[in-house]
Enzyme design. Structure first.
Site, mmCIF file in Angstrom:
data_model
loop_
_atom_site.group_PDB
_atom_site.id
_atom_site.type_symbol
_atom_site.label_atom_id
_atom_site.label_comp_id
_atom_site.label_asym_id
_atom_site.label_seq_id
_atom_site.Cartn_x
_atom_site.Cartn_y
_atom_site.Cartn_z
ATOM 1 N N HIS A 7 0.838 -1.197 0.000
ATOM 2 C CA HIS A 7 0.000 0.000 0.000
ATOM 3 C C HIS A 7 0.872 1.246 0.000
ATOM 4 O O HIS A 7 1.847 1.325 0.760
ATOM 5 C CB HIS A 7 -0.900 0.032 1.235
ATOM 6 C CG HIS A 7 -2.060 -0.903 1.147
ATOM 7 N ND1 HIS A 7 -3.017 -0.993 2.134
ATOM 8 C CD2 HIS A 7 -2.432 -1.796 0.195
ATOM 9 C CE1 HIS A 7 -3.924 -1.901 1.793
ATOM 10 N NE2 HIS A 7 -3.579 -2.400 0.626
ATOM 11 N N THR B 224 -0.220 -4.375 -6.936
ATOM 12 C CA THR B 224 -0.872 -4.070 -8.212
ATOM 13 C C THR B 224 0.185 -3.585 -9.201
ATOM 14 O O THR B 224 0.692 -2.472 -9.059
ATOM 15 C CB THR B 224 -1.950 -2.986 -8.025
ATOM 16 O OG1 THR B 224 -2.912 -3.439 -7.073
ATOM 17 C CG2 THR B 224 -2.654 -2.678 -9.334
ATOM 18 N N THR C 69 -5.974 -6.490 -8.751
ATOM 19 C CA THR C 69 -6.406 -5.487 -9.731
ATOM 20 C C THR C 69 -6.342 -4.053 -9.224
ATOM 21 O O THR C 69 -6.492 -3.122 -10.008
ATOM 22 C CB THR C 69 -7.837 -5.778 -10.210
ATOM 23 O OG1 THR C 69 -8.726 -5.776 -9.081
ATOM 24 C CG2 THR C 69 -7.921 -7.118 -10.927
ATOM 25 N N GLU D 92 -6.651 -0.770 -5.954
ATOM 26 C CA GLU D 92 -7.606 0.075 -5.240
ATOM 27 C C GLU D 92 -7.261 1.542 -5.483
ATOM 28 O O GLU D 92 -6.085 1.905 -5.569
ATOM 29 C CB GLU D 92 -7.547 -0.197 -3.739
ATOM 30 C CG GLU D 92 -8.014 -1.575 -3.331
ATOM 31 C CD GLU D 92 -7.841 -1.812 -1.836
ATOM 32 O OE1 GLU D 92 -8.589 -2.634 -1.306
ATOM 33 O OE2 GLU D 92 -6.962 -1.176 -1.219
ATOM 34 N N ASN E 103 -4.502 3.682 -3.342
ATOM 35 C CA ASN E 103 -3.065 3.677 -3.596
ATOM 36 C C ASN E 103 -2.671 4.353 -4.905
ATOM 37 O O ASN E 103 -1.518 4.753 -5.063
ATOM 38 C CB ASN E 103 -2.555 2.232 -3.622
ATOM 39 C CG ASN E 103 -2.836 1.510 -2.331
ATOM 40 O OD1 ASN E 103 -2.406 1.950 -1.278
ATOM 41 N ND2 ASN E 103 -3.573 0.412 -2.399
ATOM 42 N N GLY F 28 -13.788 -12.976 -6.921
ATOM 43 C CA GLY F 28 -14.928 -13.475 -7.683
ATOM 44 C C GLY F 28 -14.473 -14.503 -8.693
ATOM 45 O O GLY F 28 -13.272 -14.711 -8.907
ATOM 46 N N VAL G 141 -11.735 -13.761 -11.998
ATOM 47 C CA VAL G 141 -10.298 -13.733 -11.734
ATOM 48 C C VAL G 141 -9.835 -15.078 -11.173
ATOM 49 O O VAL G 141 -8.715 -15.514 -11.438
ATOM 50 C CB VAL G 141 -9.929 -12.573 -10.792
ATOM 51 C CG1 VAL G 141 -8.413 -12.483 -10.631
ATOM 52 C CG2 VAL G 141 -10.461 -11.249 -11.323
ATOM 53 N N THR H 239 -9.386 -14.237 0.552
ATOM 54 C CA THR H 239 -9.449 -13.888 1.965
ATOM 55 C C THR H 239 -10.648 -14.551 2.620
ATOM 56 O O THR H 239 -11.631 -14.890 1.959
ATOM 57 C CB THR H 239 -9.529 -12.366 2.174
ATOM 58 O OG1 THR H 239 -10.698 -11.862 1.515
ATOM 59 C CG2 THR H 239 -8.311 -11.671 1.596
ATOM 60 N N LYS I 125 -16.156 -14.558 4.222
ATOM 61 C CA LYS I 125 -17.125 -14.029 3.259
ATOM 62 C C LYS I 125 -18.254 -14.994 2.923
ATOM 63 O O LYS I 125 -18.950 -14.801 1.935
ATOM 64 C CB LYS I 125 -16.389 -13.603 1.986
ATOM 65 C CG LYS I 125 -15.406 -12.467 2.233
ATOM 66 C CD LYS I 125 -14.775 -11.975 0.953
ATOM 67 C CE LYS I 125 -13.856 -10.788 1.215
ATOM 68 N NZ LYS I 125 -13.243 -10.280 -0.020
ATOM 69 N N ARG J 233 -15.907 -10.080 10.230
ATOM 70 C CA ARG J 233 -14.905 -10.470 9.232
ATOM 71 C C ARG J 233 -13.836 -11.386 9.814
ATOM 72 O O ARG J 233 -12.994 -11.903 9.080
ATOM 73 C CB ARG J 233 -14.230 -9.220 8.644
ATOM 74 C CG ARG J 233 -14.943 -8.542 7.519
ATOM 75 C CD ARG J 233 -15.163 -9.426 6.299
ATOM 76 N NE ARG J 233 -13.979 -10.129 5.833
ATOM 77 C CZ ARG J 233 -13.063 -9.631 5.026
ATOM 78 N NH1 ARG J 233 -13.183 -8.395 4.582
ATOM 79 N NH2 ARG J 233 -12.034 -10.361 4.637
#
Length: 336
Positions: free
Chosen positions: A40, A76, A107, A109, A112, A178, A181, A195, A198, A283
């Site tokens: 990041h 990324t 992909t 964010e 950053n 998802g 990818v 991660t 979920k 989470r």
């Protein structure tokens, strides 16, 4: 079945550079197989946040450790970085630490990329995914050691070569939230990253089937793909401490849409701190009983994940590593 591995997530958003290195060294001493780090430019939290440069951290940890697998989770390679330069950096680390380095990619964010000069509306997923695929193809051509001319939709090379490349190049792990990818990870990745926290259906009905589908389409064995999951776990014999330790990481409980659109740590922090502790804790695996913790972690192994990387939210990471080694690791190793 792929080998079960246990890893440590070095929380770059939470700790300063020197402490982050020492924590990875401690992770190896406490029996971890790998250590990963996020990449990041800005953290998700303004007050008390950190954002050390991931590649400097990897090199420092590589010099201080002997066996840890080291990688980004994730970087990324498509906006503020030129993918050719990332290919060079990881090739160098691969030469310095043979068979111990991987490149985990995603992909991206807005948080950053906007701050570092990206102009215009933040691209939709379709473009970000296309950039990722193109960058991975470009980097792999460079890792062949050949002289490369590349004329893509987003990136170009002219007579480019990387002169120091490890045998076989650098493993690329592809992060997916998802099926699109995830299928690409199965087709083209040396590893797959997701991660925890979920919902079972995401893993059993979307992500893992997509990885298998991608592997089959490329005539690959899915067993040869390292299937990594970053497990959010707040384990402590003190239940109140286990719960309250999750507070710092409230930004994780924002929606994907919020996280992808907010480009200021101050705004991210403001949105996250408005969340109740109960929502934040959803989470995480919050546990004070080791058998309960391992039972919840074990479901991910049942669903097909083999490389479990543990992200603990508390500020006392050495306490977590000690508790993990004594209470959780022996039970988890038996799952393999």
């Amino acid at each position: 079945m792929a080998e079960l591995k246990l890893g440590y997530k070095a929380s770059a958003e939470q700790f300063a550079p020197r402490e982050l290195v020492e924590l990875a060294v401690a992770a190896e001493a406490h029996g971890m197989d790998s250590a990963t780090v996020s990449d990041h430019f800005q953290p998700w939290r303004h007050q008390g946040g950190h954002a050390p440069f991931s590649l400097s951290w990897m090199t420092a940890v590589g010099e201080r450790t002997n066996r840890l697998l080291l990688g980004t989770s994730v970087l990324t390679p498509t906006f503020r970085y030129n993918p050719a330069v990332i290919a060079q950096a990881f090739a160098t680390m691969g030469c310095l630490y043979p068979n111990r380095v991987f490149l985990g990619v995603g992909t991206g964010e807005a948080l950053n990329e906007i701050a570092t000069g990206y102009e215009g509306a933040w691209p939709e997923f379709k473009e970000r995914f296309a950039r990722l695929r193109e960058s991975v193809g470009l980097m792999r051509q460079l890792w062949s050691g050949d002289r490369v001319d590349f004329d893509g939709d987003y990136y170009r090379l002219k007579g480019a070569s990387i002169y120091d490349v490890p045998d076989g190049g650098v493993p690329v792990y592809i992060a997916a939230g998802g099926p699109a990818v995830a299928k690409y990870a199965g087709r083209a990745g040396d590893g797959f990253i997701c991660t925890s926290g979920k919902g079972e259906e995401l893993y059993t009905e979307k992500l893992m089937p997509a990885v298998r589908e991608g592997a089959a389409a490329a005539d690959r064995s899915v067993d040869g793909i390292d299937k990594m999951i970053e497990i959010k776990i707040s384990y402590d014999p003190d239940p109140e401490l286990a719960l309250n330790n999750t507070r710092f990481w409230a930004p994780l409980s924002l929606t994907a849409e919020q996280k992808h659109s907010i480009d200021d740590p101050i705004e991210m922090e403001k949105a996250a701190d408005a969340l109740p502790i109960e929502q934040i804790a959803k989470r995480w695996i919050v546990a004070s009983d080791p058998d309960e913790a391992v039972e919840k972690v074990g479901q991910y192994v049942t669903w097909g994940l083999n490389h479990l990387v543990f992200h603990a939210p508390g500020h006392d990471q050495r306490r977590f590593l000690e508790l993990f080694q004594s209470d959780l690791a022996p039970r988890l190793r038996r799952l393999g």
